[in-house]
Design a protein around this motif. Structure first.
Motif, short mmCIF file in Angstrom:
data_model
loop_
_atom_site.label_atom_id
_atom_site.label_comp_id
_atom_site.label_asym_id
_atom_site.label_seq_id
_atom_site.Cartn_x
_atom_site.Cartn_y
_atom_site.Cartn_z
N LEU A 185 0.83 -1.20 0.00
CA LEU A 185 0.00 0.00 0.00
C LEU A 185 0.87 1.25 0.00
O LEU A 185 1.75 1.40 0.83
CB LEU A 185 -0.91 -0.01 1.23
CG LEU A 185 -1.91 1.16 1.37
CD1 LEU A 185 -2.97 1.09 0.28
CD2 LEU A 185 -2.58 1.10 2.75
N GLN A 241 -3.76 5.82 1.14
CA GLN A 241 -5.20 5.76 1.02
C GLN A 241 -5.75 7.15 1.34
O GLN A 241 -5.19 7.88 2.14
CB GLN A 241 -5.83 4.69 1.91
CG GLN A 241 -5.73 4.92 3.40
CD GLN A 241 -6.40 3.79 4.17
OE1 GLN A 241 -6.45 2.64 3.75
NE2 GLN A 241 -6.96 4.13 5.32
N ARG A 291 -7.62 3.54 -2.37
CA ARG A 291 -6.26 3.10 -2.06
C ARG A 291 -5.39 3.09 -3.31
O ARG A 291 -5.87 2.82 -4.41
CB ARG A 291 -6.27 1.71 -1.42
CG ARG A 291 -6.95 1.67 -0.05
CD ARG A 291 -6.83 0.28 0.57
NE ARG A 291 -7.42 0.23 1.90
CZ ARG A 291 -8.67 -0.08 2.15
NH1 ARG A 291 -9.49 -0.39 1.15
NH2 ARG A 291 -9.14 -0.10 3.38
#
Length: 285
Positions: free
Chosen positions: A158, A161, A258
């Motif tokens: 990731l 977000q 995201r």
């Protein structure tokens, strides 16, 4: 056959036309035809059929094309590995970046990267996340920054977000959303479904005379001018001075978007890619 022949066959496959292929290769049609005949003589097999509509590969030609494509990929991988043997980081960074991230975040990242590693050849592809995802699946890209949720069995982590916000011009602060147009923008199917869910949760029925634009940037500009309201990611709202409210669904779940980094497993240990991923990790988005 050699690497130039691999490139020639690839371009012939793309164009299906001798004239256009010769133009792409910066050679004459005569020279191209002679090289094709030489390959056919070498293989003792006809690989192309010519007609007024263009060219097509014979079954034998399709097999030659398949193997030449594999050979070209292996030669590229060999060169990449050889380049990594140098102490200084160099080679090629073959990167795909979603349009919104490329517009709002990428310039600063690439500026830092190029300053630290000036010998790296940057090959950047920007596009819709769904298209970049397909290019990652077929191996056209080594690494990609993609927004949204996609299934991936390579390296993934990731990057950020952000909230999806309801945005509108201040003059409409007390006006019900149903009383003026909804400005929608093109996005992937998953995000479209989430937007539809939020609109349904709000019991809204967007007017049929709403506005649809092809980018987040265009949507921001429309909202700035008071033409309607929109649902936009925070990444696009740094210079937006109207009203913006983070959205939540009826169950209290925040409406977020995201952004991920995707990387091919075999490319993960390449120094130029490791260096780029490190810069991404050190930046806060």
């Amino acid at each position: 056959m050699d690497e130039k022949d691999f490139e020639m066959l690839s371009i012939l496959n793309e164009t299906r036309n001798i004239t256009r292929a010769a133009e792409r290769l910066y050679i004459t049609q005569s020279a191209l035809s002679k090289r094709i005949k030489a390959i056919e003589k070498e293989l003792d097999m006809e690989i192309l059929i010519r007609s007024r509509q263009g060219i097509r590969f014979t079954p034998a030609g399709e097999k030659v094309l398949e193997h030449s494509t594999t050979a070209a990929r292996e030669m590229k991988l060999l060169r990449t590995h050889l380049e990594t043997m140098n102490e200084e980081i160099c080679g090629t960074l073959n990167l795909g970046v979603s349009i919104n991230f490329a517009l709002y975040k990428l310039p600063d990242i690439l500026g830092e990267y190029h300053e630290k590693y000036p010998k790296v050849n940057l090959q950047i592809t920007t596009g819709q996340s769904r298209d970049l995802y397909r290019q990652m699946l077929d191996g056209s890209l080594d690494i990609a920054i993609i927004r949204g949720e996609y299934s991936w069995d390579g390296i993934q982590y990731l990057v950020s977000q952000e909230n999806i916000c309801l945005v509108f011009n201040e003059e409409y602060e007390t006006t019900p959303l149903s009383d003026y147009p909804y400005i929608s923008h093109k996005t992937d199917m998953t995000q479209s479904a989430m937007i539809t869910r939020w609109i349904h949760d709000q019991n809204l029925n967007p007017r049929t005379n709403g506005i649809c634009v092809d980018s987040v940037t265009a949507c921001v500009e429309m909202v700035k001018r008071g033409l309607g309201w929109g649902l936009l990611p925070e990444i696009a709202l740094e210079h937006f001075h109207g009203c913006q409210k983070p959205c939540t669904f009826a169950n209290g779940e925040p409406f977020i978007r995201r952004t991920y980094i995707y990387c091919q497993r075999e490319a993960q240990k390449l120094p130029q890619i490791e260096a780029f991923m490190e810069i991404l990790r050190n930046n806060r988005f």
